[in-house]
Design an enzyme around this catalytic site. Structure first.
Site, mmCIF file in Angstrom:
data_model
loop_
_atom_site.group_PDB
_atom_site.id
_atom_site.type_symbol
_atom_site.label_atom_id
_atom_site.label_comp_id
_atom_site.label_asym_id
_atom_site.label_seq_id
_atom_site.Cartn_x
_atom_site.Cartn_y
_atom_site.Cartn_z
ATOM 1 N N LEU A 158 41.462 63.064 60.878
ATOM 2 C CA LEU A 158 41.993 62.292 62.009
ATOM 3 C C LEU A 158 42.616 63.211 63.057
ATOM 4 C CD1 LEU A 158 43.942 59.569 59.975
ATOM 5 C CD2 LEU A 158 41.778 59.238 61.214
ATOM 6 N N ARG B 116 53.152 55.702 61.977
ATOM 7 C CA ARG B 116 52.724 55.758 60.567
ATOM 8 C C ARG B 116 53.754 55.180 59.594
ATOM 9 N NH1 ARG B 116 48.616 59.761 59.970
ATOM 10 N NH2 ARG B 116 47.319 59.573 61.825
ATOM 11 N N CYS C 194 53.077 70.291 56.759
ATOM 12 C CA CYS C 194 52.234 69.211 56.200
ATOM 13 C C CYS C 194 51.359 69.642 55.035
ATOM 14 C CB CYS C 194 51.287 68.636 57.234
ATOM 15 S SG CYS C 194 51.794 68.825 58.906
ATOM 16 N N HIS D 292 54.478 62.706 63.793
ATOM 17 C CA HIS D 292 55.502 62.596 62.755
ATOM 18 C C HIS D 292 56.836 63.156 63.232
ATOM 19 C CE1 HIS D 292 52.013 62.624 59.728
ATOM 20 N NE2 HIS D 292 52.614 61.466 59.571
ATOM 21 N N GLU E 188 51.735 66.757 52.269
ATOM 22 C CA GLU E 188 53.120 66.346 52.495
ATOM 23 C C GLU E 188 53.250 64.854 52.798
ATOM 24 O OE1 GLU E 188 56.647 68.426 54.856
ATOM 25 O OE2 GLU E 188 55.227 67.462 56.181
ATOM 26 N N ASP E 189 52.216 64.264 53.365
ATOM 27 C CA ASP E 189 52.318 62.853 53.740
ATOM 28 C C ASP E 189 52.212 61.892 52.557
ATOM 29 O OD1 ASP E 189 52.654 63.437 56.449
ATOM 30 O OD2 ASP E 189 50.493 63.770 56.667
ATOM 31 N N ASP F 255 41.661 64.086 55.278
ATOM 32 C CA ASP F 255 42.996 64.583 55.632
ATOM 33 C C ASP F 255 43.831 64.990 54.418
ATOM 34 O OD1 ASP F 255 43.315 64.295 58.632
ATOM 35 O OD2 ASP F 255 42.539 62.313 58.114
ATOM 36 N N ARG G 43 43.925 57.075 54.678
ATOM 37 C CA ARG G 43 44.690 58.016 53.853
ATOM 38 C C ARG G 43 45.413 57.347 52.680
ATOM 39 N NH1 ARG G 43 47.947 62.613 56.615
ATOM 40 N NH2 ARG G 43 47.574 63.313 54.490
#
Ligand code: CIR
Length: 263
Positions: free
Chosen positions: A27, A140, A258, A171, A74-75, A69, A94
């Protein structure tokens, strides 16, 4: 909250995930070309080596063919001494990454918890400092996600604060990083929201906003290559810096923080 000195930047371990061939489909808000898989593997390997040189034991998880992704681990989770909190990433493509990460963490012997409910929350919106955990509301990470994470973290004894990720910024941590117990690096647009009044703020010089996504790893600050004014500001403040290329990640709006879970 009683934690060791250096909470938020002293680490022993890290988890990363190798970028798969599908990383070219990752993305991005604006298309400046796709990353090149071979170059990304190289950039990633240098990043992993830097984490190891900073003293971390790094676990590299295998690439995931279905998740372009998934290099941005980290997300998917927040790792604290109390265990791993598997999150619910806000981008529909995701969502499944957190399921895989939770299973991987269990396999590594880590205790895991799940964010309750249907709210979304990306780890990129969570900044852990020695005194509190800041959670940025963004496109997000929504209020339901915040409430669920707040509940869990408060039960663990943390002080939690909701903050705003500036409009147009992916973010919260795209625009800031923790450099020391009371010191953050932040863009002006973020600092102007007054979220860091209790901290010493090193401001990212205008035009170098992408340099705000750094990571302090033990005694070193990892900074992305190509931002001389920010480098100067951070070094002048007395920090030891390691400059790393993050240009493949940047094509997908990702940065240095990330790409690893550090704990
Ligand atoms: C995404 O849009 O989700 C990825 N292309 C980039 C995620 C970067 N993660 C982060 O800033 N924590």
């Amino acid at each position: 909250m009683m934690h060791h000195e250096g909470f938020g930047y002293r680490f022993e371990r890290a988890i990363v995930r190798r970028p798969g061939r599908c990383v070219v489909d990752g993305l991005r808000a604006e298309d400046r070309g796709s990353p090149d898989h071979a170059s990304y593997l190289e950039e990633h390997a240098v990043y992993v080596r830097a984490l190891e040189q900073a003293g971390l034991d790094v676990v590299t998880l295998p690439a995931l063919d279905d998740y372009p992704d998934s290099v941005f681990v980290e997300d998917t989770a927040l790792v604290l001494p109390e265990g791993v909190i598997a999150l619910n990433p806000g981008a529909p493509t995701r969502r499944g990454e957190a399921l895989v990460m939770e299973a991987d963490c269990r396999r590594l012997g880590l205790e895991t918890h799940w964010l309750s409910g249907r709210g979304t929350l990306d780890g990129g919106d969570v900044l852990v400092t020695g005194r509190e955990i800041l959670i940025g509301l963004s496109t997000r990470s929504n209020p339901e996600g915040f409430i669920a994470l707040d509940e869990l973290l408060t039960a663990f004894g943390y002080t939690v604060r909701a903050v705003r990720t500036p409009p147009g910024v992916l973010h919260f941590k795209s625009d800031c990083s923790l450099l020391g117990p009371d010191t953050v690096l932040a863009t002006r647009r973020l600092a102007e929201t007054d979220c860091f009044t209790a901290y010493r703020v090193i401001e990212v010089p205008r035009g170098e906003e992408a340099a705000a996504n750094c990571i302090r790893v033990n005694s070193v600050v990892f900074m992305p290559e190509g931002f001389p004014l920010t480098l100067d500001a951070v070094e002048s403040a007395g920090f030891e810096v390691k400059v790393l290329s993050a240009c493949q990640a940047a094509l997908l709006d990702g940065g240095l923080s990330c790409q690893s879970l550090r704990f």
